[in-house]
Design a protein around this motif. Structure first.
Motif, PDB file in Angstrom:
ATOM      1  N   LEU A 184       0.812  -1.212   0.000  1.00 46.84           N
ATOM      2  CA  LEU A 184       0.000   0.000   0.000  1.00 46.84           C
ATOM      3  C   LEU A 184       0.848   1.266   0.000  1.00 46.84           C
ATOM      4  O   LEU A 184       0.603   2.202  -0.760  1.00 46.84           O
ATOM      5  CB  LEU A 184      -0.933  -0.008   1.218  1.00 46.84           C
ATOM      6  N   VAL A 185       1.894   1.291   0.841  1.00 46.34           N
ATOM      7  CA  VAL A 185       2.674   2.523   0.993  1.00 46.34           C
ATOM      8  C   VAL A 185       3.843   2.612   0.020  1.00 46.34           C
ATOM      9  O   VAL A 185       4.424   3.686  -0.151  1.00 46.34           O
ATOM     10  CB  VAL A 185       3.190   2.684   2.441  1.00 46.34           C
ATOM     11  N   SER A 186       4.185   1.510  -0.627  1.00 47.36           N
ATOM     12  CA  SER A 186       5.365   1.502  -1.488  1.00 47.36           C
ATOM     13  C   SER A 186       5.383   2.600  -2.542  1.00 47.36           C
ATOM     14  O   SER A 186       6.415   3.265  -2.728  1.00 47.36           O
ATOM     15  CB  SER A 186       5.505   0.132  -2.168  1.00 47.36           C
ATOM     16  N   PRO A 187       4.281   2.865  -3.241  1.00 50.08           N
ATOM     17  CA  PRO A 187       4.332   3.926  -4.255  1.00 50.08           C
ATOM     18  C   PRO A 187       4.617   5.311  -3.681  1.00 50.08           C
ATOM     19  O   PRO A 187       4.994   6.228  -4.411  1.00 50.08           O
ATOM     20  CB  PRO A 187       2.930   3.879  -4.882  1.00 50.08           C
ATOM     21  N   TYR A 188       4.438   5.471  -2.375  1.00 53.52           N
ATOM     22  CA  TYR A 188       4.693   6.759  -1.723  1.00 53.52           C
ATOM     23  C   TYR A 188       6.048   6.766  -1.015  1.00 53.52           C
ATOM     24  O   TYR A 188       6.667   7.830  -0.871  1.00 53.52           O
ATOM     25  CB  TYR A 188       3.591   7.044  -0.696  1.00 53.52           C
TER      26      TYR A 188
END
Length: 482
Positions: A235-239
């Protein structure tokens, strides 16, 4: 152990393997449910070196979790483009010392723990090697978790990188250089979890041109069920793969099961911060410097009394702070010390009693906390009273999470409390120079983030603060004699 049922004909082994995985998942969920209820019901304050801070607060019913987020709204370079077992998954970057960044990623298959990188897209002129880790938790076994430190790196520079020799190219931007008047912008969050509220918070933060994200604990809300760590990482990887995320632990990271698993096993393996670089012996507390700021990442859930390793490390770390070089001194932890919400009342009191006088003497400018699922800003305070030379306490445990908001406030409002609101959101701290910073809190209940609180802050290190310099060494010595 479980036994797979007999399979007839071709493909029976594959079906049996799938059935075993399903059974193992069901068994894990049952064990986790039992353990979670047992652990949450056991009173006490220190168990195996872990501080468990209980209150009579009853959490509201959990909200439904969402494992999806608006990938289509992200820049193309940030999208995950492959599900190959060798391609990087669950990526994040973090600061790892002066001029260094750590890249962390996960793969299902073995790949070299190495990162190729350079300042031009497609031209990787350097390569760095690191370590690969893996952990087990009841019936769960993690994929391979790789940590690689890159450097020396130039400040305020875009670097392009590729992990393990597989998958697409990514890039990150290094933070500004060191300097007392060097501007820097922090995004500040706490208690994210993985819900639709979380997705909203992340999408709003993605619109910021921030340099570093400060995370005040409670990351995945896995709560013993380890696959939630994987979905959180995705979930947080793209950010988190293009700006450094600096985190400290919350109570949901403890995941201690007596006689089976030590505390923080998952958190420490997946989110390895630069504790060695700051002289700490634990990943649960550390410090780092960036631009004009010295940041203390403190641990609410490990020993913190005046004889503890954390307190002794804090003393040594503060003695090394040079406010002529880093005029801004900021602390981040999970359980708030100043809290007028009925949720988690008093849970930070013992840590405050042990450390507040030391941090006050050191002239800490701001303390960010999470835990309480709401926003609250206090004026500068000390010993629960307004004090112009005290710390500005800000609770920002409103990132998302499945437990909902904490909506009940104490009445009357304490004199030190300036603004409090039960809404989800995120914060922005824009340090402009050695003397002034601009703080803003953005409510994310709306389609667009709405600025709901803001003010200018003057650093206590400057003459403008009119604060008489305290003798930090005398305060430290007084603690050492007790």
């Amino acid at each position: 152990m479980m036994m797979g049922g007999g399979g007839g004909g071709g493909g029976g082994g594959e079906k049996g393997s799938g059935l075993r995985k399903i059974r193992m998942q069901i068994a894990t969920e049952l064990v986790v449910a039992v353990v979670f209820n047992l652990v949450m019901c056991v009173p006490g304050e220190v168990v195996g070196g872990v501080v468990r801070q209980h209150s009579f607060y009853v959490r509201p019913p959990a909200a439904s979790a969402s494992r999806s987020f608006a990938v289509d709204k992200l820049p193309q370079q940030q999208k995950k483009s492959s599900s190959s077992g060798t391609d990087p998954d669950q990526m994040h970057v973090s600061l790892a010392g002066p001029g260094q960044m750590k890249v962390t990623w996960v793969t299902a298959s073995e790949v070299p723990a190495s990162v190729q990188y350079g300042k031009t897209s497609g031209q990787f002129t350097k390569i760095a090697s690191g370590v690969t880790k893996q952990y087990s938790y009841i019936f769960y076994e993690s994929d391979l978790i790789h940590h690689v430190i890159l450097g020396p790196l130039e400040p305020s520079t875009i670097y392009f990188y590729r992990c393990g020799g597989f998958g697409p190219e990514y890039n990150f931007t290094t933070p500004p250089p060191a300097g007392p008047n060097v501007p820097i912008k922090f995004a500040v969050v706490g208690d994210l979890g993985q819900t639709d509220w979380t997705a909203s918070t992340l999408e709003h933060i993605a619109t910021l041109d921030y340099d570093v994200l400060l995370f005040a604990g409670d990351l995945s809300y896995a709560d013993f069920y380890q696959p939630r760590w994987d979905t959180f990482g995705q979930l947080v990887s793209p950010y988190a793969n293009y700006r450094p995320w600096m985190v400290t632990e919350g109570n949901h990271e403890i995941e201690h099961i007596p006689f089976l698993t030590e505390s923080f096993r998952s958190y420490n393996t997946r989110w390895e911060m630069p504790y060695n670089e700051s002289g700490s012996s634990s990943n649960l507390y550390y410090s780092f410097e960036v631009a004009a700021a010295h940041i203390l990442m403190l641990g609410s859930y490990t020993d913190f009394d005046t004889n503890s390793p954390q307190f002794k490390w804090l003393q040594a770390d503060l003695e090394k702070v040079d406010r002529s070089k880093t005029p801004w001194l900021i602390a981040v932890l999970h359980a708030p010390w100043y809290n007028s919400n009925s949720a988690h009342q008093g849970e930070g009191n013992k840590m405050m009693a042990a450390m507040e006088s030391t941090l006050y003497a050191a002239k800490v400018d701001i303390m960010f906390a999470g835990h309480v699922h709401a926003y609250e800003r206090a004026q500068r305070a000390y010993l629960m009273k307004p004090d112009p030379c005290g710390i500005m306490y800000i609770t920002i445990g409103d990132g998302g999470n499945r437990e909902g908001l904490a909506t009940t406030w104490l009445d009357p409002q304490p004199v030190w409390s300036v603004l409090r609101e039960s809404s989800f959101g995120h914060g922005e701290l824009d340090i402009v120079n050695a003397t002034h910073a601009y703080w803003s809190w953005h409510r994310n209940d709306d389609a667009e983030p709405v600025m709901a609180d803001s003010l200018w802050i003057t650093s206590l290190s400057t003459a403008e603060s009119r604060c008489v310099s305290s003798n930090l060494k005398a305060v430290i010595q007084s603690h050492s004699t007790h």
